[in-house]
Every structure is written in C-alpha cells, then in structure tokens.
Design a protein around this motif. Structure first.
Motif, mmCIF file in Angstrom:
data_model
loop_
_atom_site.group_PDB
_atom_site.id
_atom_site.type_symbol
_atom_site.label_atom_id
_atom_site.label_comp_id
_atom_site.label_asym_id
_atom_site.label_seq_id
_atom_site.Cartn_x
_atom_site.Cartn_y
_atom_site.Cartn_z
ATOM 1 N N GLU A 138 -37.589 21.244 18.269
ATOM 2 C CA GLU A 138 -36.750 20.041 18.131
ATOM 3 C C GLU A 138 -35.755 19.939 19.292
ATOM 4 O OE1 GLU A 138 -33.479 17.952 15.127
ATOM 5 O OE2 GLU A 138 -33.924 20.090 14.923
ATOM 6 N N SER A 170 -35.737 17.118 22.331
ATOM 7 C CA SER A 170 -34.508 16.345 22.477
ATOM 8 C C SER A 170 -33.986 16.417 23.915
ATOM 9 C CB SER A 170 -33.454 16.874 21.497
ATOM 10 O OG SER A 170 -32.258 16.159 21.623
ATOM 11 N N PRO A 182 -29.948 18.249 19.902
ATOM 12 C CA PRO A 182 -29.998 17.403 18.702
ATOM 13 C C PRO A 182 -28.620 17.011 18.174
ATOM 14 C CG PRO A 182 -31.643 19.124 18.536
ATOM 15 C CD PRO A 182 -30.825 19.440 19.768
#
Length: 382
Positions: free
Chosen positions: A61, A65, A73
C-alpha cells in the motif's frame, strides 16, 4: 530552530546488545536473504533515522501510494520508494516470519515480514524516473531487480564497515551539534564532487541568509573518473580552513546510493537533510539529474507540490564567471552575453587536472587544487 524530523519523530532501529547476541547465536534458525550494497546502505539510513518516518521497507500500500502520489498513505510527502527486492528462488519464508538480512556474509539486520508482493517494473521506472529507457542508470537497476518486494520493520544488528568514521555524523548527533553551535537555521548542500568556485559561491550565497551550513558529501558507488571519497573530503577541509568563517560550516558524510531520479530525488534529498536537523536545502540546476531526462530547473519546480514539506528549498540559477563583470555571477544579476561567460564544468576542471594544467583562479581555489594534486591518483580507476 532545528527542524523537527519528518513525521515528527526521529526513528532509531538499533538492536540492543542482548537481542543482537541472542539472534546471532540462533542465526542458523532464521531464513536468510543476501542483499546488495545499495540495500544495505538503505537499511543503515532507516535504522539511524535518515529516512524517518520509515521503520522498514515499504509495504504494498505504501509503495503504490509513493508511486502514484509521492506521499505515504497518511499523506506525508515521500517521493522515492525504499524497497527490498527478492527473486522467486529466494522466497524461502512467508508473511509474519522474521528473517535475517546478510551483506557479504555479515548479518546486517533482522526484519519482520509484513508483506510479500509482485510489482510492475515498467510502472516503477516510468513513475519514478519519467522514462523506461534502459540507458537511464536508475531504470537499468529497476529492470534488474527481483520480481517480488518484501515490506516490513527492520532492526540493525551490525554497522557496515566504514572507512570514513571520523566524518560520519548520524541525525541524532548533528541535531546536538547544531544546538551546541546555536544554529537556529541551517542550510544543507549535497555534493559528489570536489568544490569549485561555483559551489563555493552557491554555498556562501545561501549562508548569507542562515546561521550555519551543512556540507553533506554523498559517499557510495562511484564510476571510473569520479573523484575518490577521501579526495572530496580533504578538498572540503582545505576550503573550510582557508575560506569559511570558523564554526559557520559543518562537514559530515552520508552513505547513499544515487537513483538519478531528478525532481523526485531532489525532494527525497531535502527530506533526508530535514532529518539531520536542517531547515533549508540548496537545490541547484539539474539536481540529481542524468543525461537529458529532466529539464534544467525541473527539480526546483516540483517543490511547489509540497508546501507541507517542513524544510525550505533554496533555489539558485547556475553560477558562472563573467569576464565583463569580472566576478562570479548568475543570469539574474549579469546582463552580458554568452561569449563573456565561463561556465563551471566539472568535466573541464577534471580534464585540466588530468592534463596537469592549473585551473584558472576564478574556477578553483589554489589551495583546493594543491590538495587534489597531493594525491598520487585522485580519481577512481575502472
């Protein structure tokens, strides 16, 4: 006021002696991953807070990002993916395992594996370097990486061998030093070269506006013809001795593998210096560029996207010697045509040194030249 670390807290990921002893006693029980020098250097920078707020390598993640938004994030600016790649044959572990990372058979760090994921190399290259041209050194490196990335928290077990210990200061130490010197504002200058007068004028122009100057030579892999690390450091010591007010400047090295990612990397370099405690960062022409992949001032323009960076970039046009002005100037203050200008060229100065010519006084300080020439061979061999 010495700047707050990026994300608000200086990361320290060093194993205690007791933990280190236990892990090293049991090292044969852990899955092992052999890492290359660039990854080992990143590990050390994570562990000592140079890459705060990162506590390990990016999970999927976070990686996505950073690629897509140049932010983590939680919306904190972060422009370069700090990742650990492995090939499929080395995947002898699973998520939630603790593994040991080895460099040249030395156990460098333990890592808790939070994530194992595949990624698109072309997307990585295009978003970070703005090209997929294999002639770009950063692209070539990405294309040679393993097919999987592993993310998770690390703890450093052993420091890398360091021939420049006396020039090494960690962020926790520079922050104390800046306070001792009563520096409220500090400007950082990153370099991979011996200083010529263009560099000196750039640094001194910035120093006019702040309390202290932090010269931060990058040590790491070099190519044939580059100046050796010890030559760069001695040249700067000479410059400090003869041409800088006492206690106005600090010289300390940082180990780091250049990505040549131009604008994105300029932001990353600024964040690193923020973690050392600097309040300002010099961004010159074609910062962290290579070839013709980026516009000359693209690395300055990108900072418009980061009003929340927490360190102030200082932008300068290229300095040159003007025969009419009879001094070192830049295009903002010099009205004269190109034919009156002598531009500072590292290649030109290097060729003069190789050929035994003394660079003109308006190119390089005599004492700096003599320091370089005191080395039998100041350049890296092939």
């Amino acid at each position: 006021m010495v700047s707050k670390p990026h994300g608000g807290r200086l990361v320290r990921k060093l194993s205690s002696e007791k933990t280190k002893e236990r892990i090293l006693d049991e090292k044969d029980e852990y899955p092992k991953v052999q890492i290359r020098e660039g990854i080992a250097v990143d590990l050390e920078n994570i562990a000592h807070g140079v890459y705060s707020p990162l506590e390990g390598f990016l999970r999927e993640e976070e990686f996505q990002s950073v690629l897509d938004t140049m932010r983590l994030p939680n919306d904190l600016p972060w422009s370069i993916p700090i990742v650990l790649d492995v090939s499929e044959k080395d995947l002898n572990f699973s998520v939630d395992d603790t593994i040991l990372l080895f460099y040249k058979d030395i156990p460098i760090a333990e890592m808790h594996v939070d994530d194992i994921y595949k990624y698109n190399k072309k997307e990585f290259a295009q978003k970070v370097f703005k090209t997929t041209d294999i002639n770009h050194p950063g692209v070539a490196k990405v294309m040679n990486m393993g097919d999987y990335l592993i993310g998770g928290e690390i703890y450093l077990l052993n420091e890398l061998p360091n021939p420049f210990e006396k020039y090494t200061l960690r962020p926790i130490e520079t922050r104390i030093l800046f306070k001792e010197r009563k520096f409220e504002t500090i400007v950082a200058f990153q370099t991979r070269n011996v200083p010529h007068l263009g560099h000196e004028y750039l640094q001194k122009s910035a120093l006019t506006f702040v309390d202290g100057l932090f010269i931060n030579p990058v040590l790491g892999k070099k190519k044939k013809g580059d100046y050796k690390d010890e030559v760069i450091l001695k040249a700067y010591e000479t410059l400090f001795k003869h041409y800088y007010p006492k206690d106005s400047a600090v010289l300390a090295t940082v180990r780091y593998e250049m990505r040549y990612a131009g604008p994105r990397e300029a932001v990353h370099h600024a964040i690193m210096r923020k973690n050392f405690g600097c309040t300002h960062f010099i961004v010159g022409r074609d910062h962290a560029g290579v070839g013709n992949y980026y516009g000359p001032y693209e690395a300055q323009e990108i900072f418009k996207n980061f009003p929340d960076l927490g360190i102030t970039p200082m932008f300068f046009k290229e300095f040159f010697y003007c025969k009419k002005c009879k001094g070192i100037v830049n295009e903002r203050i010099c009205p004269h045509p190109m034919e009156d200008r002598e531009y500072f060229s590292g290649t030109k100065i290097r060729n003069m040194i190789v050929n035994g010519e003394i660079p003109p006084e308006y190119f390089m300080r005599k004492e700096v030249y003599e320091t370089i020439m005191s080395f039998e061979n100041p350049f890296v061999d092939g």
